[in-house]
Design a protein around this motif. Structure first.
Motif, PDB file in Angstrom:
ATOM      1  N   PRO A 249       0.715  -1.108  -0.077  1.00 13.75           N
ATOM      2  CA  PRO A 249       0.119  -0.044  -0.201  1.00 13.75           C
ATOM      3  C   PRO A 249       0.791   1.293  -0.058  1.00 13.75           C
ATOM      4  O   PRO A 249       0.475   2.098  -0.845  1.00 13.75           O
ATOM      5  CB  PRO A 249      -0.747  -0.092   1.343  1.00 13.75           C
ATOM      6  N   PRO A 250       1.829   1.454   0.821  1.00 12.72           N
ATOM      7  CA  PRO A 250       2.683   2.691   0.837  1.00 12.72           C
ATOM      8  C   PRO A 250       3.371   3.061  -0.504  1.00 12.72           C
ATOM      9  O   PRO A 250       3.322   4.131  -0.925  1.00 12.72           O
ATOM     10  CB  PRO A 250       3.625   2.599   1.924  1.00 12.72           C
ATOM     11  N   MET A 251       3.848   1.805  -1.079  1.00 18.46           N
ATOM     12  CA  MET A 251       4.320   1.951  -2.614  1.00 18.46           C
ATOM     13  C   MET A 251       3.501   2.519  -3.598  1.00 18.46           C
ATOM     14  O   MET A 251       3.739   2.997  -4.471  1.00 18.46           O
ATOM     15  CB  MET A 251       5.025   0.750  -2.901  1.00 18.46           C
ATOM     16  N   LEU A 252       2.274   1.835  -3.276  1.00 14.26           N
ATOM     17  CA  LEU A 252       0.885   2.147  -4.282  1.00 14.26           C
ATOM     18  C   LEU A 252       0.799   3.851  -4.165  1.00 14.26           C
ATOM     19  O   LEU A 252       0.413   4.444  -5.138  1.00 14.26           O
ATOM     20  CB  LEU A 252      -0.329   1.340  -4.067  1.00 14.26           C
ATOM     21  N   ILE A 253       0.963   4.291  -3.036  1.00 13.71           N
ATOM     22  CA  ILE A 253       0.578   5.630  -2.687  1.00 13.71           C
ATOM     23  C   ILE A 253       1.540   6.500  -3.361  1.00 13.71           C
ATOM     24  O   ILE A 253       1.453   7.348  -4.140  1.00 13.71           O
ATOM     25  CB  ILE A 253       0.095   5.729  -1.310  1.00 13.71           C
ATOM     26  N   VAL A 254       2.798   6.217  -2.932  1.00 15.69           N
ATOM     27  CA  VAL A 254       3.996   7.190  -3.192  1.00 15.69           C
ATOM     28  C   VAL A 254       4.176   7.142  -4.685  1.00 15.69           C
ATOM     29  O   VAL A 254       4.533   7.981  -5.399  1.00 15.69           O
ATOM     30  CB  VAL A 254       5.259   6.741  -2.440  1.00 15.69           C
ATOM     31  N   PHE A 255       4.092   5.954  -5.467  1.00 18.62           N
ATOM     32  CA  PHE A 255       4.293   5.795  -6.940  1.00 18.62           C
ATOM     33  C   PHE A 255       3.133   5.964  -7.832  1.00 18.62           C
ATOM     34  O   PHE A 255       3.109   5.783  -8.954  1.00 18.62           O
ATOM     35  CB  PHE A 255       4.944   4.377  -7.148  1.00 18.62           C
ATOM     36  N   HIS A 256       1.850   6.257  -7.269  1.00 17.04           N
ATOM     37  CA  HIS A 256       0.683   6.521  -7.860  1.00 17.04           C
ATOM     38  C   HIS A 256       1.091   7.450  -9.223  1.00 17.04           C
ATOM     39  O   HIS A 256       1.372   8.558  -9.083  1.00 17.04           O
ATOM     40  CB  HIS A 256      -0.486   7.018  -7.100  1.00 17.04           C
ATOM     41  N   ASP A 257       0.818   6.746 -10.534  1.00 20.69           N
ATOM     42  CA  ASP A 257       1.029   7.679 -11.818  1.00 20.69           C
ATOM     43  C   ASP A 257       2.486   7.993 -12.063  1.00 20.69           C
ATOM     44  O   ASP A 257       2.548   8.988 -12.801  1.00 20.69           O
ATOM     45  CB  ASP A 257      -0.031   8.698 -11.974  1.00 20.69           C
ATOM     46  N   GLU A 258       3.186   7.493 -11.415  1.00 16.83           N
ATOM     47  CA  GLU A 258       4.635   8.042 -11.318  1.00 16.83           C
ATOM     48  C   GLU A 258       5.839   7.047 -11.363  1.00 16.83           C
ATOM     49  O   GLU A 258       6.541   6.831 -10.755  1.00 16.83           O
ATOM     50  CB  GLU A 258       5.270   8.734 -10.036  1.00 16.83           C
ATOM     51  N   TYR A 259       5.321   5.970 -12.268  1.00 12.87           N
ATOM     52  CA  TYR A 259       6.383   4.762 -12.331  1.00 12.87           C
ATOM     53  C   TYR A 259       6.386   4.256 -14.106  1.00 12.87           C
ATOM     54  O   TYR A 259       5.354   4.539 -14.709  1.00 12.87           O
ATOM     55  CB  TYR A 259       6.017   3.667 -11.690  1.00 12.87           C
ATOM     56  N   THR A 260       7.515   3.645 -14.471  1.00 11.71           N
ATOM     57  CA  THR A 260       7.498   3.101 -15.720  1.00 11.71           C
ATOM     58  C   THR A 260       6.860   1.958 -15.791  1.00 11.71           C
ATOM     59  O   THR A 260       7.205   0.933 -14.557  1.00 11.71           O
ATOM     60  CB  THR A 260       8.969   3.118 -16.085  1.00 11.71           C
ATOM     61  N   ILE A 261       6.318   1.337 -16.734  1.00 12.05           N
ATOM     62  CA  ILE A 261       5.770   0.149 -16.943  1.00 12.05           C
ATOM     63  C   ILE A 261       6.909  -1.082 -17.589  1.00 12.05           C
ATOM     64  O   ILE A 261       7.529  -0.593 -18.621  1.00 12.05           O
ATOM     65  CB  ILE A 261       4.497   0.037 -17.755  1.00 12.05           C
ATOM     66  N   ILE A 262       7.105  -1.920 -17.011  1.00  7.47           N
ATOM     67  CA  ILE A 262       8.185  -3.123 -17.306  1.00  7.47           C
ATOM     68  C   ILE A 262       7.519  -4.016 -18.291  1.00  7.47           C
ATOM     69  O   ILE A 262       6.165  -4.153 -18.409  1.00  7.47           O
ATOM     70  CB  ILE A 262       8.307  -3.972 -15.897  1.00  7.47           C
ATOM     71  N   ASN A 263       8.222  -4.344 -19.052  1.00  4.70           N
ATOM     72  CA  ASN A 263       7.673  -5.355 -20.317  1.00  4.70           C
ATOM     73  C   ASN A 263       7.160  -6.298 -19.795  1.00  4.70           C
ATOM     74  O   ASN A 263       7.502  -7.013 -18.949  1.00  4.70           O
ATOM     75  CB  ASN A 263       9.027  -5.771 -21.014  1.00  4.70           C
ATOM     76  N   PRO A 264       5.784  -6.703 -20.112  1.00  3.49           N
ATOM     77  CA  PRO A 264       4.895  -7.610 -19.471  1.00  3.49           C
ATOM     78  C   PRO A 264       5.673  -9.295 -19.427  1.00  3.49           C
ATOM     79  O   PRO A 264       5.468  -9.947 -18.375  1.00  3.49           O
ATOM     80  CB  PRO A 264       3.810  -7.660 -20.315  1.00  3.49           C
ATOM     81  N   LEU A 265       6.565  -9.377 -20.225  1.00  3.22           N
ATOM     82  CA  LEU A 265       7.266 -10.477 -20.266  1.00  3.22           C
ATOM     83  C   LEU A 265       8.235 -10.874 -19.312  1.00  3.22           C
ATOM     84  O   LEU A 265       8.786 -11.719 -18.828  1.00  3.22           O
ATOM     85  CB  LEU A 265       7.993 -10.892 -21.747  1.00  3.22           C
ATOM     86  N   TRP A 266       8.700  -9.575 -18.624  1.00  3.79           N
ATOM     87  CA  TRP A 266       9.426  -9.822 -17.649  1.00  3.79           C
ATOM     88  C   TRP A 266       8.861  -9.670 -16.267  1.00  3.79           C
ATOM     89  O   TRP A 266       9.430  -9.748 -15.047  1.00  3.79           O
ATOM     90  CB  TRP A 266      10.436  -8.368 -17.623  1.00  3.79           C
ATOM     91  N   HIS A 267       7.478  -9.899 -16.462  1.00  7.91           N
ATOM     92  CA  HIS A 267       6.949 -10.275 -14.908  1.00  7.91           C
ATOM     93  C   HIS A 267       5.600 -10.936 -15.234  1.00  7.91           C
ATOM     94  O   HIS A 267       4.304 -10.141 -15.107  1.00  7.91           O
ATOM     95  CB  HIS A 267       6.605  -8.806 -14.208  1.00  7.91           C
ATOM     96  N   VAL A 268       5.641 -12.122 -15.486  1.00  5.32           N
ATOM     97  CA  VAL A 268       4.396 -12.988 -15.587  1.00  5.32           C
ATOM     98  C   VAL A 268       4.003 -13.671 -14.466  1.00  5.32           C
ATOM     99  O   VAL A 268       4.819 -14.185 -13.673  1.00  5.32           O
ATOM    100  CB  VAL A 268       4.973 -14.182 -16.640  1.00  5.32           C
ATOM    101  N   ARG A 269       2.803 -13.185 -13.854  1.00  2.00           N
ATOM    102  CA  ARG A 269       2.542 -13.260 -12.603  1.00  2.00           C
ATOM    103  C   ARG A 269       1.335 -14.388 -12.267  1.00  2.00           C
ATOM    104  O   ARG A 269       0.826 -15.036 -13.094  1.00  2.00           O
ATOM    105  CB  ARG A 269       2.137 -12.012 -11.793  1.00  2.00           C
TER     106      ARG A 269
END
Length: 330
Positions: A249-269
């Protein structure tokens, strides 16, 4: 188990609190680890490294003792799929050090820095044992959960180009899972509503991320994260039951709309969300990183796609972490 999940979330929060120290360490800058041929790495496994160097790719992994075997498989998969010089930091508690010291540099973290920021876990009083941390400086760092297997070349993830002003790159959560901010924050609290974050906004998964340490320091990310830890302690703006731990949760708050998106193949969840849901073999072959986030971990049974993990499993000489399947199961 719930206890193990709680411990690992505490360890991830430890990482968040120390990552900006990467710029402040004054340890001797030793020579880079000599590169090994891929066949040599496979035979030697995890080798002793005297000192990390400027050109190493730093990878940080948090692991409790109960999950150390997972971390070793993660490390083995990375080593076996790259010719780059990689240096691993294991963030753990003192009780786990004996399992990892021969393999990687240990970050002995003092959980007392969490005092007054998170509620003590009464089931793990050892979390309050004082330990110390020293860490080398790097321009960027990769963080990985311990329930990850890397099939691609880690240097490609490391060279993720972060957008200007972004301190980190994450992967957006996929449809059908715990995907929105509503699943992590308590919107009944005025303090949460005052953030102006739409509860239907997509969240991201912090189990894999690339951090730009210069931006992290410039934006005082650690102080911001600590602030929201303390706010939750006072106001219960999120909870472990609702949000799956204290770190997300704190990371979601701090980085809301302020992060780069990783290539989806680099995080298959979501490989750990169900013992029945499977990806196609063709898709798995093209995935660079597999993440067994969820309750069905790859060192337990039942779990999907175990063959992808067993390929990198390293027998534990202490006998505390064994590869065991029910008889007749594949």
């Amino acid at each position: 188990s719930l206890c193990c999940v709680t411990v690992n979330h505490i360890l991830l929060m430890m990482l968040v609190l120390i990552v900006c120290l990467l710029l402040h360490s004054k340890l001797f800058r030793g020579p880079s680890r000599p590169k090994l041929k891929r066949t040599e790495r496979a035979s030697k496994g995890l080798v002793e490294k005297a000192a990390e160097g400027e050109d190493d790719i730093p990878v940080v992994i948090c692991a409790a003792e109960e999950r150390m075997g997972g971390a070793m498989a993660t490390i083995n998969s990375i080593y076996s799929n790259t010719d780059a010089s990689v240096f691993f930091y294991i963030v753990t508690l003192r009780d786990s050090i004996k399992l990892t010291r021969p393999s990687c540099k240990i970050l002995e973290f003092n959980p007392m820095v969490l005092k007054g920021k998170v509620k003590p876990d009464s089931s793990r009083p050892d979390l309050l044992h004082p330990v110390s941390t020293h860490i080398h400086s790097h321009r960027k760092v990769i963080y990985l959960d311990d329930d990850v297997i890397v099939q691609g070349d880690i240097k490609d993830l490391y060279h993720t180009k972060l957008e200007k002003g972004h301190a980190a790159a994450f992967m957006v959560r996929s449809m059908g899972m715990q995907t929105t901010y509503m699943g992590f924050l308590n919107y009944r609290k005025q303090e949460v509503r005052d953030l102006g974050i739409n509860p239907s906004d997509c969240s991201f998964n912090p189990g894999v991320f690339v951090a730009d340490i210069g931006e992290w320091k410039k934006q005082k990310i650690t102080k911001q994260l600590e602030k929201w830890l303390q706010e939750n302690l006072k106001e219960n703006i999120y909870s472990s039951a609702m949000a799956g731990g204290v770190s997300t949760p704190p990371m979601l708050i701090v980085f809301h709309d302020e992060y780069t998106i990783i290539n989806p193949l680099w995080h298959v969840r979501h490989l750990g969300w169900s013992p029945d849901a499977r990806y196609s073999e063709t898709f798995l072959q093209g995935a660079h990183l597999l993440h067994w986030n969820g309750r069905f971990k790859l060192w337990d049974y039942p779990c999907v796609h175990l063959d992808r993990w067993e390929k990198w499993f390293i027998p534990d000489p202490t006998g505390k972490f064994l590869l065991v399947r029910p008889e007749g199961k594949i």
